[in-house]
Write an enzyme that holds these catalytic residues in place. Structure first.
Site: not given
Ligand code: ZN
Ligand code: ZN
Length: 130
Positions: A7, A26, A82, A88, A93, A95, A97
């Site tokens: 965030c 990342d 995930n 996992g 939040h 995301h 990959h």
């Molecule tokens: Zn992740």
């Molecule tokens: Zn967030």
């Protein structure tokens, strides 16, 4: 939710951005050019996202792919999400990959993301989902 790392402004270079989502490298890459795409709104999992947010994320996915193709010239990609602790997910939040893959980066690439998540390149800090 100010304790959420996704965030706040990402600590790594922004790769692409639109109204509802942003993409950045990342902090704990499992391979060269590992990017995360997140909605700007705090959305815990894929299934809490709106269709507009998922559309925004998918649009960025194509932009990210173009940029990574130019910068790293990978031979393939793993794209994955995930959903939930049991799967996992460690940062709640949403995301995506986006992990560039290179021929020979693992001995036997069959099994896809399950293998790469063991980390192809070494990194110092503990990331997530390892
Ligand atoms: Zn992740
Ligand atoms: Zn967030």
């Amino acid at each position: 939710m100010d304790s959420c790392i996704f965030c706040s402004e990402p600590e790594t270079e922004i790769v692409a951005e639109n109204d509802l989502a942003r993409a950045f490298y990342d902090k704990y890459p499992v391979n060269e050019g590992h990017v995360l795409i997140v909605p700007k709104r705090h959305v815990e999992t894929l299934f809490e996202a709106t269709l507009e947010e998922l559309d925004a994320i998918n649009r960025l996915l194509f932009k990210v792919k173009d940029k990574l193709d130019k910068k790293f010239n990978p031979d393939g990609y793993n794209v994955g999400v995930n959903v939930g602790r049991a799967a996992g997910q460690t940062i709640f939040h949403l995301h995506y990959h986006v992990i560039p893959r290179y021929l020979g980066d693992v001995k036997d690439p069959r099994g896809g993301i399950r293998k790469i998540k063991k980390s192809v390149i070494p990194y110092l800090a503990e990331g997530e989902e390892n």
